[in-house]
Design a protein around this motif. Structure first.
Motif, PDB file in Angstrom:
ATOM      1  N   THR A 147       0.842  -1.158  -0.039  1.00 14.45           N
ATOM      2  CA  THR A 147       0.248  -0.152   0.095  1.00 14.45           C
ATOM      3  C   THR A 147       0.934   1.168  -0.013  1.00 14.45           C
ATOM      4  O   THR A 147       0.510   2.226  -0.565  1.00 14.45           O
ATOM      5  CB  THR A 147      -0.864  -0.002   1.227  1.00 14.45           C
ATOM      6  OG1 THR A 147      -1.800  -1.077   0.996  1.00 14.45           O
ATOM      7  CG2 THR A 147      -1.627   1.183   1.450  1.00 14.45           C
ATOM      8  N   ASP A 184      -5.650  -1.125  -5.108  1.00  9.11           N
ATOM      9  CA  ASP A 184      -4.873  -1.718  -3.764  1.00  9.11           C
ATOM     10  C   ASP A 184      -5.896  -2.701  -3.139  1.00  9.11           C
ATOM     11  O   ASP A 184      -6.843  -2.491  -2.488  1.00  9.11           O
ATOM     12  CB  ASP A 184      -4.748  -0.551  -2.711  1.00  9.11           C
ATOM     13  CG  ASP A 184      -3.847  -1.220  -1.786  1.00  9.11           C
ATOM     14  OD1 ASP A 184      -3.620  -2.460  -1.611  1.00  9.11           O
ATOM     15  OD2 ASP A 184      -3.430  -0.433  -0.806  1.00  9.11           O
ATOM     16  N   GLU A 185      -5.813  -4.031  -3.560  1.00  5.03           N
ATOM     17  CA  GLU A 185      -6.465  -5.222  -3.200  1.00  5.03           C
ATOM     18  C   GLU A 185      -7.768  -5.029  -3.388  1.00  5.03           C
ATOM     19  O   GLU A 185      -8.940  -4.945  -2.465  1.00  5.03           O
ATOM     20  CB  GLU A 185      -6.418  -5.422  -1.527  1.00  5.03           C
ATOM     21  CG  GLU A 185      -5.145  -5.850  -1.337  1.00  5.03           C
ATOM     22  CD  GLU A 185      -4.771  -6.445  -0.134  1.00  5.03           C
ATOM     23  OE1 GLU A 185      -5.796  -7.469   0.243  1.00  5.03           O
ATOM     24  OE2 GLU A 185      -3.745  -6.229   0.796  1.00  5.03           O
TER      25      GLU A 185
HETATM   26 MG   LIG Z   1      -2.090  -2.947   1.934  1.00  4.88          MG
END
Ligand SMILES: [Mg+2]
Ligand SMILES: Nc1ncnc2c1ncn2[C@@H]1O[C@H](COP(=O)(O)OP(=O)(O)O)[C@@H](O)[C@H]1O
Length: 236
Positions: A47, A167-168
């Motif tokens: 991240t 991000d994910e």
């Molecule tokens: Mg992360």
């Protein structure tokens, strides 16, 4: 290649939070239109790296260059970048609950200054393109997780960014929905010519990307996949 031939270059960027070295000095170059998966265990700095690439955060040291131009991190510079060049998709969708799906997508276009009729037409077309033609006027809480993430993808694409950072994006979804959503992201990025970087734990999703980078303890570990990519896009 020169740095201006890449959409984004992280040039020896590092990030420290207090005593935590979240990212060791890292160089990563992303080509225009390239697709990239970022993998690695929780807490390894994924991240942090994505946020630095998208100027949501500022490096402790090093530079981030867009089309070869170093970011100054002035408010103007960062706002322009987010209005024009970068689209984000987050794990938690980050939709505004009091707005309908189509209004959420329109928000990106408000910042760009489009007039309301154009904005609505564009947002409706994007909703159709992500398979939500029937759901324009639903509120987020009336939609499933997969549908919400489709709205978030439409929103991330609305201003035709040259770089999409996710991000994910499928972290809250079951595997089948995850893979459908990842497929949609890959397909939409390819159609618009955008580069796409996706943080994922799913090897099935990572395997569909042009390049995979592995992170470990705040550093890039290896780049399996494309021959020659180490020289072209990755060093440490
Ligand atoms: Mg992360
Ligand atoms: N705002 C912050 N303040 C303090 N530590 C942070 C902050 N953001 C991230 N970290 C720390 O930096 C490291 C990397 O975090 P992160 O980039 O979120 O990892 P990942 O996304 O791979 O799970 C972790 O040790 C995390 O606790």
């Amino acid at each position: 290649m020169n740095d201006e031939q890449y959409i984004v270059v992280a040039d020896a960027v590092s990030r420290r939070f207090g005593n935590v070295q979240a990212l060791l000095p890292t160089t990563l170059r992303i080509e225009r239109g390239e697709t990239l998966a970022v993998m690695g265990p929780s807490g390894c700095g994924k991240t942090t790296l994505i946020n630095l690439l998208g100027a949501l955060d500022r490096p402790t040291a090093g530079r981030v260059l867009f089309r070869g131009i170093p970011l100054s991190y002035s408010d103007r510079d960062v706002t322009d970048l987010h209005r024009r060049d970068v689209g984000f998709v987050f794990q938690g969708f980050a939709l505004i609950p009091s707005l309908t799906a189509v209004e959420n997508v329109e928000l990106t276009l408000v910042a760009r200054g489009d007039n309301p009729a154009t904005r609505r037409r564009t947002a409706e077309r994007l909703m159709d393109e992500v398979g939500l033609g029937q759901y324009h006027h639903r509120f987020p809480e009336e939609m499933s997780g997969g549908q919400r993430q489709r709205v978030a993808i439409a929103r991330a694409l609305a201003h035709q960014p040259a770089l999409i950072l996710a991000d994910e994006p499928t972290g809250n979804l079951d595997q089948q929905t995850s893979r459908a959503i990842a497929g949609l992201l890959i397909e939409r990025a390819a159609e618009t010519g955008a580069a796409l970087a996706v943080v994922t734990h799913d090897p099935g999703i990572a395997g569909r990307m042009g390049r995979i980078i592995q992170m470990c303890d705040g550093a890039l570990a290896e780049t399996p996949g494309r021959p020659g990519s180490a020289a072209a896009g990755f060093s440490q």
